[in-house]
Design an enzyme around this catalytic site. Sequence first.
Site, PDB file in Angstrom:
ATOM      1  N   ASP A 127     -50.751 -22.853  73.989  1.00 13.50           N
ATOM      2  CA  ASP A 127     -51.243 -21.490  74.216  1.00 13.50           C
ATOM      3  C   ASP A 127     -51.436 -20.753  72.895  1.00 13.50           C
ATOM      4  O   ASP A 127     -52.419 -20.030  72.704  1.00 13.50           O
ATOM      5  CB  ASP A 127     -50.268 -20.727  75.110  1.00 13.50           C
ATOM      6  CG  ASP A 127     -49.934 -21.493  76.375  1.00 13.50           C
ATOM      7  OD1 ASP A 127     -50.801 -21.542  77.272  1.00 13.50           O
ATOM      8  OD2 ASP A 127     -48.835 -22.064  76.451  1.00 13.50           O
ATOM      9  N   HIS A 174     -47.214 -23.099  78.562  1.00 12.20           N
ATOM     10  CA  HIS A 174     -46.980 -24.533  78.739  1.00 12.20           C
ATOM     11  C   HIS A 174     -45.690 -24.850  77.986  1.00 12.20           C
ATOM     12  O   HIS A 174     -45.695 -25.233  76.821  1.00 12.20           O
ATOM     13  CB  HIS A 174     -48.148 -25.347  78.180  1.00 12.20           C
ATOM     14  CG  HIS A 174     -47.911 -26.834  78.209  1.00 12.20           C
ATOM     15  ND1 HIS A 174     -47.504 -27.497  79.337  1.00 12.20           N
ATOM     16  CD2 HIS A 174     -48.014 -27.779  77.229  1.00 12.20           C
ATOM     17  CE1 HIS A 174     -47.376 -28.791  79.063  1.00 12.20           C
ATOM     18  NE2 HIS A 174     -47.671 -28.979  77.790  1.00 12.20           N
ATOM     19  N   ASN A 178     -49.838 -28.787  70.707  1.00 10.89           N
ATOM     20  CA  ASN A 178     -48.735 -27.893  71.072  1.00 10.89           C
ATOM     21  C   ASN A 178     -48.171 -27.103  69.888  1.00 10.89           C
ATOM     22  O   ASN A 178     -48.232 -27.571  68.758  1.00 10.89           O
ATOM     23  CB  ASN A 178     -47.605 -28.710  71.713  1.00 10.89           C
ATOM     24  CG  ASN A 178     -47.864 -28.984  73.183  1.00 10.89           C
ATOM     25  OD1 ASN A 178     -48.296 -28.104  73.916  1.00 10.89           O
ATOM     26  ND2 ASN A 178     -47.607 -30.209  73.618  1.00 10.89           N
ATOM     27  N   ASP A 226     -48.667 -29.231  83.875  1.00 15.79           N
ATOM     28  CA  ASP A 226     -47.538 -28.727  84.669  1.00 15.79           C
ATOM     29  C   ASP A 226     -47.946 -28.602  86.138  1.00 15.79           C
ATOM     30  O   ASP A 226     -47.184 -28.943  87.046  1.00 15.79           O
ATOM     31  CB  ASP A 226     -47.083 -27.359  84.154  1.00 15.79           C
ATOM     32  CG  ASP A 226     -46.879 -27.331  82.658  1.00 15.79           C
ATOM     33  OD1 ASP A 226     -45.728 -27.329  82.210  1.00 15.79           O
ATOM     34  OD2 ASP A 226     -47.895 -27.310  81.937  1.00 15.79           O
ATOM     35  N   VAL A 245     -52.649 -38.645  72.267  1.00 13.62           N
ATOM     36  CA  VAL A 245     -53.255 -37.702  73.215  1.00 13.62           C
ATOM     37  C   VAL A 245     -54.771 -37.697  73.067  1.00 13.62           C
ATOM     38  O   VAL A 245     -55.514 -37.790  74.054  1.00 13.62           O
ATOM     39  CB  VAL A 245     -52.692 -36.282  73.028  1.00 13.62           C
ATOM     40  CG1 VAL A 245     -53.496 -35.266  73.846  1.00 13.62           C
ATOM     41  CG2 VAL A 245     -51.225 -36.231  73.440  1.00 13.62           C
ATOM     42  N   ALA A 278     -55.420 -29.215  73.096  1.00 18.80           N
ATOM     43  CA  ALA A 278     -54.196 -29.693  73.742  1.00 18.80           C
ATOM     44  C   ALA A 278     -53.020 -29.752  72.773  1.00 18.80           C
ATOM     45  O   ALA A 278     -51.919 -30.112  73.170  1.00 18.80           O
ATOM     46  CB  ALA A 278     -54.429 -31.064  74.364  1.00 18.80           C
ATOM     47  N   TYR A 338     -66.494 -32.995  59.934  1.00 18.48           N
ATOM     48  CA  TYR A 338     -66.767 -31.666  60.488  1.00 18.48           C
ATOM     49  C   TYR A 338     -68.223 -31.240  60.323  1.00 18.48           C
ATOM     50  O   TYR A 338     -68.756 -30.518  61.172  1.00 18.48           O
ATOM     51  CB  TYR A 338     -65.857 -30.641  59.827  1.00 18.48           C
ATOM     52  CG  TYR A 338     -64.410 -30.755  60.241  1.00 18.48           C
ATOM     53  CD1 TYR A 338     -63.958 -30.187  61.425  1.00 18.48           C
ATOM     54  CD2 TYR A 338     -63.487 -31.443  59.451  1.00 18.48           C
ATOM     55  CE1 TYR A 338     -62.632 -30.292  61.816  1.00 18.48           C
ATOM     56  CE2 TYR A 338     -62.154 -31.559  59.828  1.00 18.48           C
ATOM     57  CZ  TYR A 338     -61.735 -30.983  61.012  1.00 18.48           C
ATOM     58  OH  TYR A 338     -60.424 -31.098  61.395  1.00 18.48           O
TER      59      TYR A 338
END
Length: 312
Positions: A125, A177, A122, A150, A14, A120, A66
Amino acid sequence: MKSLKVALIGSGAVGTSFLYAAMSRGLASEYMVIDINEKSQVGNVFDLQDAVPSSPQYSKVIAGDYKQLKDYDFIFIGAGRPQKQGGETRLQLLEGNVEIMKNIAKAVKESGFKGITLIASNPVDIMAYTYLKVTGFEPNKVIGSGTLLDSARLKFAIAEKYGMSSRDVQAYVLGEHGDSSVSIISSAKIAGLPLKHFSKASDIEKEFAEIDHFIRRRAYEIIERKGATFYGIGEATAEVAELILRDTKEVRVVASLINGQYGAKDVMFGTPCVLGRNGVEKILEIELSATEKAGLDKSIQVLKDNIKLAKL
């Protein structure tokens, strides 16, 4: 014009799909890849560097850490374990991925980063909400991909069903999502006209239900066939990054901190938002049918119940 810098945290499928799409759009002068797996990190940097000569804008692609984030404008986070084949839901990823996100958030905060973050990972949210709470960053600058993909699937399905271009379709999926998301069919339009104008079905509700079923099963089918989804979300999130960095004020469905919209507070979920250089510049509350509102309320409760498991 200020040279822009974009960082990627998590160089899996991703993340690298996002970065490749961002490079293809000529978004930044410098891209940095951060990953706990140094072998994968450097390998992906080398591969992406090979794409630079064919990109629309010359850019540097580097492996970093970082501490360098202080000078960056935009971070994309794709780190975390993806869904497994066999029907694993996004919410089942919560326990392991939330700890990864907490560690990332702490490191980003300590770096002095002041830009915008798009997440992104999962369940997105809850991951975005976790990152927001741990960093304490301004809510408008922490964005989840939410129901962006979606909604793209819904637009595609409607366009395919009625033989139109998806660019002329205006349709949204709201909420989580995940399995509790809500397709907003009542206000969906093609070229400004309601869907019933294009349908020849005697039972239009059944037709809409078939479209909804398609988009709900789409990710599971892709995962079963090839193991993961990444091109769609990579392209969609690169577009979001472009709209933000180019300050376009266009609307896309992303997850942002909700503060009163739809009768909800202190939760992040997908809804149409105006995007610009400040991140989410306005959250749009669209009109829902009674059935859609009930579905969204249920989706919000699913998210709130799972936020408790994050132990923030």
